[in-house]
Scaffold this active site. Structure first.
Site, PDB file in Angstrom:
ATOM      1  N   TYR A  61       0.777  -4.070  -5.548  1.00 19.05           N
ATOM      2  CA  TYR A  61      -0.074  -3.057  -5.473  1.00 19.05           C
ATOM      3  C   TYR A  61      -1.468  -3.544  -5.521  1.00 19.05           C
ATOM      4  O   TYR A  61      -1.945  -3.938  -6.403  1.00 19.05           O
ATOM      5  CB  TYR A  61      -0.022  -2.054  -5.961  1.00 19.05           C
ATOM      6  N   GLU A 112      -7.171   0.437   0.070  1.00 23.82           N
ATOM      7  CA  GLU A 112      -5.716   0.412  -0.669  1.00 23.82           C
ATOM      8  C   GLU A 112      -4.785  -0.317   0.282  1.00 23.82           C
ATOM      9  O   GLU A 112      -4.610  -0.223   1.468  1.00 23.82           O
ATOM     10  CB  GLU A 112      -5.105   1.853  -0.808  1.00 23.82           C
TER      11      GLU A 112
END
Ligand code: GDP
Ligand code: MN
Length: 433
Positions: free
Chosen positions: A154, A242
């Site tokens: 991530y 993101e």
């Protein structure tokens, strides 16, 4: 970009997002909508921006019919294809379509299957953990070259209030719900605070790449991608980028498999190209119309329309109406530099909603000149032949002149002395009927 203003703007934006979330939470669950930002880009648009800035993404096409999806799959000429429904909410992989199809992200080796799957995606609603209950209608799909993923991490860049600037956030545990990782294993979340004047230092990019579990040449590549994503973040005035999953392939490539970008709306003036790409298809039409006149509209459930200036006053107005036993139908936030024509448009929008049985104007004139509001109101009342009771509370700059305009207009406007009084009168006007 490199100014303290950037973090302030980020904060303002987050406040707005919080306000919306909090207002929306007040709706009855049946009509709950996911909080929305003002500028939204779909994944394929974000990936185009990334590719333009040297960030590694898969080759892809976009399609809005099943047949185009099939053609795109053939044209890609890839060993495997990934078909992805384009909606603004995340969690698509685990979503369900109103057609019965499960999963908003599908892998297949057969272009014909891409066509079949796209048929069950386009035109149907996709419901995920992040959408409203009924889901969001899918209008486009992304057809991309699938790559094997050997590890999912991530990565995100955010404007962070606590450190007054951008922060890089990463976890070796990607692909999954990051909130869950943060809650269950906070030691797997890594952060690098960035000095906005200095940018990402080599050491920081390297350290984060290492913390994400990239090894050897992959670590070098991941650090390079991190720096490129940061450059993009600055260049486009983002408040958040993101990438989940930020993955690696068995062939030794670091790839951004997903993309979600939030923008600083205050930067619209210098990001015209990006703002022109704004995907408004998931907004309510009235929100889009309001935005055309620089007005911010939020629809709610009740029957009292609220015409206010500023987010704080909107919240206060909502609360005080509720405390007095009423329910707001909507909010229209006028913002700062108001023109008479905007007031007219605002009234037009408010009264177009059939739920509206009364209008409450609650304006605090600081920058706003109350006389302009008063002129706008009287003009709108006359031209729109207003049929519902109108309660007006004006306070602040030029309020005496404003009150004179309203009284001398001879229109059936109920004046209120303060917010409490205004709320009481508005609630009474709808319960009387
Ligand atoms: P989201 O569910 O809305 O976050 O959509 P994503 O784009 O993140 O896709 C969901 C999941 O599908 C990812 O976490 C990956 O595991 C998988 N996925 C997406 N693209 C590919 C791909 O090209 N190859 C493989 N093997 N898996 C993929
Ligand atoms: Mn994802």
């Amino acid at each position: 970009m490199a100014s303290p203003m950037a973090s302030q703007a980020g904060t303002a934006l987050r406040d707005l997002a919080l306000l919306r979330a909090s207002l929306l939470a007040r709706r009855s669950p049946a009509v709950q909508l996911a909080p929305r930002r003002w500028l939204n880009l779909q994944e394929y648009q974000s990936k185009k921006l990334m590719a333009d800035h040297g960030v590694t993404v898969q080759r892809f096409f976009v399609a809005d019919t099943a047949n185009d999806a099939l053609e795109a799959a053939k044209r890609l000429n890839a060993t495997e294809i990934v078909l992805k429904a384009q909606i603004l909410a995340g969690g698509r992989g685990k979503g369900v379509f109103s057609s019965g199809l499960k999963g908003g992200v599908h892998l297949t080796k057969d272009p014909k299957v891409v066509g079949k799957l796209a048929e069950q995606m386009i035109g149907y609603n996709l419901t995920t953990k992040q959408t409203p209950k009924g889901g969001v209608k899918v209008q486009k799909v992304m057809v991309a070259e699938a790559l094997d993923i050997s590890r999912e991490t991530y990565f995100a860049i955010l404007m962070d209030r606590a450190c007054n600037g951008p922060v890089l956030v990463g976890s070796p545990q990607g692909g999954v719900d990051i909130e869950e990782v943060a809650a269950k294993s906070p030691e797997l979340i890594f952060k690098e605070e960035i000095d906005i004047f200095e940018g990402v230092k080599d050491l920081q990019a390297q350290r984060l790449a290492e913390n994400l579990g990239f090894k050897g040449l992959l670590q070098q590549q991941a650090a390079d991608q991190i720096k490129k994503l940061y450059n993009l973040f600055l260049k486009i005035d983002a408040t958040q980028v993101e990438v989940n999953p930020f993955g690696e392939t068995p062939e030794g490539q670091v790839v951004c498999f997903d993309a979600k970008i939030n923008f600083d709306d205050n930067a619209e003036f210098r990001q015209k190209e990006i703002f022109a790409m704004d995907d408004k298809s998931e907004n309510e039409p009235i929100e889009n119309e309001a935005a055309q006149y620089d007005l911010k509209y939020i629809g709610l459930d009740g029957n009292i329309a609220c015409f206010v200036n500023g987010a704080g006053l909107a919240m206060a107005t909502c609360d005080i109406i509720s405390l007095n036993g009423g329910k707001p139908a909507n909010f229209l936030d006028l913002g700062g530099g108001v023109k008479e024509a905007q007031v007219y448009q605002a009234f037009k929008l408010l009264t177009a909603d059939p739920k509206v049985e009364a209008i409450l104007v609650n304006i605090f004139g600081g920058i706003v000149n109350c006389a302009i509001i008063a002129n706008g109101i009287t003009k709108a009342c006359r031209e729109l032949e207003l049929k519902v009771p109108l309660v007006v509370r004006l306070e602040g700059t030029n309020v005496h002149e404003a009150k004179r305009i309203l009284t001398e207009s001879g229109l059936p406007i109920t004046a209120a002395s303060d917010l409490e009084d205004a709320a009481k009168k508005a609630v009474a006007s709808v319960t009387k009927k």
